[in-house]
Design a protein around this motif. Structure first.
Motif, PDB file in Angstrom:
ATOM      1  N   VAL A 189      23.146  -0.850  13.789  1.00  0.00           N
ATOM      2  CA  VAL A 189      23.776  -0.310  14.996  1.00  0.00           C
ATOM      3  C   VAL A 189      24.946   0.602  14.616  1.00  0.00           C
ATOM      4  O   VAL A 189      25.179   1.630  15.265  1.00  0.00           O
ATOM      5  N   GLY A 190      25.676   0.238  13.563  1.00  0.00           N
ATOM      6  CA  GLY A 190      26.789   1.044  13.096  1.00  0.00           C
ATOM      7  C   GLY A 190      28.057   0.814  13.894  1.00  0.00           C
ATOM      8  O   GLY A 190      28.104  -0.008  14.812  1.00  0.00           O
ATOM      9  N   LYS A 191      29.087   1.580  13.535  1.00  0.00           N
ATOM     10  CA  LYS A 191      30.374   1.424  14.203  1.00  0.00           C
ATOM     11  C   LYS A 191      30.954   2.764  14.653  1.00  0.00           C
ATOM     12  O   LYS A 191      32.140   2.861  14.972  1.00  0.00           O
ATOM     13  N   GLU A 192      30.124   3.794  14.691  1.00  0.00           N
ATOM     14  CA  GLU A 192      30.606   5.124  15.074  1.00  0.00           C
ATOM     15  C   GLU A 192      30.644   5.276  16.588  1.00  0.00           C
ATOM     16  O   GLU A 192      29.947   6.095  17.181  1.00  0.00           O
ATOM     17  N   TYR A 193      31.483   4.479  17.211  1.00  0.00           N
ATOM     18  CA  TYR A 193      31.631   4.510  18.671  1.00  0.00           C
ATOM     19  C   TYR A 193      33.100   4.662  19.025  1.00  0.00           C
ATOM     20  O   TYR A 193      33.982   4.294  18.252  1.00  0.00           O
ATOM     21  N   ASP A 194      33.337   5.192  20.217  1.00  0.00           N
ATOM     22  CA  ASP A 194      34.696   5.329  20.720  1.00  0.00           C
ATOM     23  C   ASP A 194      35.101   4.124  21.553  1.00  0.00           C
ATOM     24  O   ASP A 194      36.242   3.671  21.508  1.00  0.00           O
ATOM     25  N   VAL A 195      34.151   3.620  22.322  1.00  0.00           N
ATOM     26  CA  VAL A 195      34.408   2.515  23.231  1.00  0.00           C
ATOM     27  C   VAL A 195      33.269   1.515  23.137  1.00  0.00           C
ATOM     28  O   VAL A 195      32.096   1.898  23.085  1.00  0.00           O
ATOM     29  N   ILE A 196      33.620   0.243  23.104  1.00  0.00           N
ATOM     30  CA  ILE A 196      32.642  -0.837  23.190  1.00  0.00           C
ATOM     31  C   ILE A 196      32.862  -1.520  24.535  1.00  0.00           C
ATOM     32  O   ILE A 196      34.007  -1.685  24.965  1.00  0.00           O
ATOM     33  N   MET A 197      31.800  -1.874  25.217  1.00  0.00           N
ATOM     34  CA  MET A 197      31.892  -2.531  26.510  1.00  0.00           C
ATOM     35  C   MET A 197      31.103  -3.833  26.513  1.00  0.00           C
ATOM     36  O   MET A 197      30.128  -3.979  25.754  1.00  0.00           O
ATOM     37  N   GLY A 198      31.503  -4.748  27.363  1.00  0.00           N
ATOM     38  CA  GLY A 198      30.775  -5.993  27.535  1.00  0.00           C
ATOM     39  C   GLY A 198      31.191  -6.652  28.839  1.00  0.00           C
ATOM     40  O   GLY A 198      32.343  -6.528  29.260  1.00  0.00           O
ATOM     41  N   SER A 199      30.272  -7.338  29.473  1.00  0.00           N
ATOM     42  CA  SER A 199      30.592  -8.032  30.728  1.00  0.00           C
ATOM     43  C   SER A 199      30.023  -9.445  30.690  1.00  0.00           C
ATOM     44  O   SER A 199      28.860  -9.644  30.343  1.00  0.00           O
ATOM     45  N   ASP A 200      30.882 -10.416  31.020  1.00  0.00           N
ATOM     46  CA  ASP A 200      30.502 -11.828  31.003  1.00  0.00           C
ATOM     47  C   ASP A 200      29.874 -12.228  29.678  1.00  0.00           C
ATOM     48  O   ASP A 200      28.862 -12.923  29.638  1.00  0.00           O
ATOM     49  N   VAL A 201      30.485 -11.781  28.583  1.00  0.00           N
ATOM     50  CA  VAL A 201      29.959 -12.125  27.256  1.00  0.00           C
ATOM     51  C   VAL A 201      30.589 -13.399  26.702  1.00  0.00           C
ATOM     52  O   VAL A 201      30.073 -13.981  25.741  1.00  0.00           O
ATOM     53  N   VAL A 202      31.718 -13.831  27.274  1.00  0.00           N
ATOM     54  CA  VAL A 202      32.346 -15.095  26.848  1.00  0.00           C
ATOM     55  C   VAL A 202      31.811 -16.191  27.755  1.00  0.00           C
ATOM     56  O   VAL A 202      32.336 -16.452  28.836  1.00  0.00           O
ATOM     57  N   TYR A 203      30.733 -16.812  27.310  1.00  0.00           N
ATOM     58  CA  TYR A 203      30.038 -17.788  28.151  1.00  0.00           C
ATOM     59  C   TYR A 203      29.731 -19.052  27.351  1.00  0.00           C
ATOM     60  O   TYR A 203      30.284 -20.102  27.594  1.00  0.00           O
ATOM     61  N   HIS A 204      28.852 -18.920  26.347  1.00  0.00           N
ATOM     62  CA  HIS A 204      28.513 -20.068  25.499  1.00  0.00           C
ATOM     63  C   HIS A 204      29.533 -20.198  24.372  1.00  0.00           C
ATOM     64  O   HIS A 204      29.742 -19.243  23.612  1.00  0.00           O
ATOM     65  N   ASP A 205      30.146 -21.375  24.241  1.00  0.00           N
ATOM     66  CA  ASP A 205      31.196 -21.517  23.232  1.00  0.00           C
ATOM     67  C   ASP A 205      30.689 -21.399  21.795  1.00  0.00           C
ATOM     68  O   ASP A 205      31.453 -21.032  20.902  1.00  0.00           O
ATOM     69  N   HIS A 206      29.421 -21.676  21.567  1.00  0.00           N
ATOM     70  CA  HIS A 206      28.913 -21.542  20.201  1.00  0.00           C
ATOM     71  C   HIS A 206      28.773 -20.075  19.779  1.00  0.00           C
ATOM     72  O   HIS A 206      28.532 -19.773  18.605  1.00  0.00           O
ATOM     73  N   LEU A 207      28.951 -19.159  20.738  1.00  0.00           N
ATOM     74  CA  LEU A 207      28.865 -17.734  20.427  1.00  0.00           C
ATOM     75  C   LEU A 207      30.243 -17.080  20.308  1.00  0.00           C
ATOM     76  O   LEU A 207      30.326 -15.878  20.058  1.00  0.00           O
ATOM     77  N   TYR A 208      31.312 -17.861  20.484  1.00  0.00           N
ATOM     78  CA  TYR A 208      32.656 -17.282  20.371  1.00  0.00           C
ATOM     79  C   TYR A 208      32.865 -16.659  18.993  1.00  0.00           C
ATOM     80  O   TYR A 208      33.313 -15.519  18.868  1.00  0.00           O
ATOM     81  N   GLU A 209      32.568 -17.422  17.954  1.00  0.00           N
ATOM     82  CA  GLU A 209      32.805 -16.947  16.587  1.00  0.00           C
ATOM     83  C   GLU A 209      31.927 -15.747  16.243  1.00  0.00           C
ATOM     84  O   GLU A 209      32.433 -14.745  15.695  1.00  0.00           O
ATOM     85  N   PRO A 210      30.612 -15.788  16.527  1.00  0.00           N
ATOM     86  CA  PRO A 210      29.785 -14.611  16.248  1.00  0.00           C
ATOM     87  C   PRO A 210      30.255 -13.362  16.995  1.00  0.00           C
ATOM     88  O   PRO A 210      30.224 -12.258  16.445  1.00  0.00           O
ATOM     89  N   LEU A 211      30.706 -13.527  18.248  1.00  0.00           N
ATOM     90  CA  LEU A 211      31.198 -12.377  19.008  1.00  0.00           C
ATOM     91  C   LEU A 211      32.462 -11.814  18.370  1.00  0.00           C
ATOM     92  O   LEU A 211      32.602 -10.593  18.217  1.00  0.00           O
ATOM     93  N   ILE A 212      33.380 -12.689  17.984  1.00  0.00           N
ATOM     94  CA  ILE A 212      34.615 -12.231  17.338  1.00  0.00           C
ATOM     95  C   ILE A 212      34.308 -11.522  16.025  1.00  0.00           C
ATOM     96  O   ILE A 212      34.899 -10.484  15.704  1.00  0.00           O
ATOM     97  N   ASN A 213      33.356 -12.052  15.248  1.00  0.00           N
ATOM     98  CA  ASN A 213      32.980 -11.402  13.986  1.00  0.00           C
ATOM     99  C   ASN A 213      32.387 -10.019  14.232  1.00  0.00           C
ATOM    100  O   ASN A 213      32.629  -9.079  13.455  1.00  0.00           O
ATOM    101  N   THR A 214      31.618  -9.894  15.292  1.00  0.00           N
ATOM    102  CA  THR A 214      31.041  -8.592  15.639  1.00  0.00           C
ATOM    103  C   THR A 214      32.142  -7.613  16.038  1.00  0.00           C
ATOM    104  O   THR A 214      32.133  -6.445  15.634  1.00  0.00           O
ATOM    105  N   LEU A 215      33.094  -8.087  16.832  1.00  0.00           N
ATOM    106  CA  LEU A 215      34.204  -7.232  17.247  1.00  0.00           C
ATOM    107  C   LEU A 215      35.082  -6.836  16.051  1.00  0.00           C
ATOM    108  O   LEU A 215      35.585  -5.706  15.991  1.00  0.00           O
ATOM    109  N   LYS A 216      35.268  -7.739  15.107  1.00  0.00           N
ATOM    110  CA  LYS A 216      36.023  -7.409  13.893  1.00  0.00           C
ATOM    111  C   LYS A 216      35.334  -6.286  13.133  1.00  0.00           C
ATOM    112  O   LYS A 216      35.989  -5.353  12.652  1.00  0.00           O
TER     113      LYS A 216
END
Length: 278
Positions: A166-193
């Motif tokens: 997917v790469g990281k050559e973006y200006d803006v990242i968007m997401g809606s209602d992505v903080v839902y399942h607690d087991h996905l908190y860490e993977p989401l944070i790693n993706t955002l990092k």
């Protein structure tokens, strides 16, 4: 013609702009009595005087349905308030490049491409991609008319190989209602990092979120180790809920220009106020 026979080009021709109210959606086909049938909805884009057509598949699971926070981002895009949030922090001399995480039905990403004339990549898990592709195809006319593009990509949060594709050559990242399942908190944070931390380019993550559980505070506590997190918009409560959708802005700490308070569409919110929101 039954819903199973509707093709993207047929959906586009059913649009009747004059009968739709701004920021609302209407059924093209009411399938509530037929479990498993697709549910087609048209969402009027006031700024374009046209509709975005979205196929939901309620029987297939949560990823195939429209969530409240997506509606908020859609409305902010249509009213061009998203433009204000972005331009307040960054100036671009090229066409906006947007990545949407957990796109689901694709409404937000498709609307962003059409309204902002942006190049958008919509992403989700492998089993969600076919419906995403259907909705992208169904809206090719409105997206192309706005000068934007939409492509789909598989992305499981935390999957390094998929993130690199997917790469990281973006200006803006968007997401809606992505903080839902607690087991996905860490993977989401790693993706955002991966997307926001490091490098010279400034990027932001705009996340629309409807608070549901106290446990969500864990996500924000972890996130604030790596990102400056500010409130940029508050929606009014609806449907009998005590709270409305809140839009947060995440910026990698090494790129942050935030001060003790952040300019928002709804006023100035201090760090203390943010703590109360999570």
């Amino acid at each position: 013609m039954s819903t199973s026979e509707i093709q993207p080009q047929d959906i586009i021709t059913t649009t009747n702009n004059e009968q739709i109210q701004p920021f609302t959606s209407q059924h093209i086909t009411n399938s509530s009595s037929d479990v498993g049938n697709p549910d087609f909805r048209r969402h009027y884009v006031k700024s374009l005087k046209n509709d975005v057509i979205i196929r939901q598949l309620p029987s297939e699971g949560l990823s195939f349905q429209l969530w409240p926070a997506a509606t908020t981002l859609f409305s902010l895009l249509d009213s061009h308030k998203i433009d204000s949030i972005i331009s307040h922090h960054y100036k671009f001399n090229h066409r906006l490049r947007i990545l949407e995480l957990g796109s689901g039905t694709g409404l937000v990403g498709i609307a962003a491409a059409a309204i902002l004339g942006a190049d958008v990549t919509v992403t989700d898990l492998a089993h969600v991609i076919p419906n995403l592709k259907f909705n992208v195809s169904a809206n090719a006319q409105i997206v192309g008319g706005g000068g934007g593009t939409v492509v789909t990509a598989e992305l499981s949060w935390g999957n390094v190989e998929q993130m690199e594709v997917v790469g990281k050559e973006y200006d803006v990242i968007m997401g809606s209602d992505v903080v839902y399942h607690d087991h996905l908190y860490e993977p989401l944070i790693n993706t955002l990092k991966y997307l926001l931390v490091g490098g010279e380019r400034k990027r932001m993550f705009l996340m629309a979120h409807l608070k549901r559980w106290k446990k969500e505070a864990v996500f924000f506590k972890k996130a604030k180790k790596f990102f400056e997190v500010d409130v940029v918009y508050r929606d009014s409560p609806s449907d009998g809920k005590r709270v409305g959708v809140i839009v947060y802005r995440f910026v990698g700490k090494q790129c942050s220009t935030t001060t003790s308070s952040s300019t928002t569409l709804g006023g100035n919110f201090s760090k203390l106020k943010l703590e109360n929101d999570v």
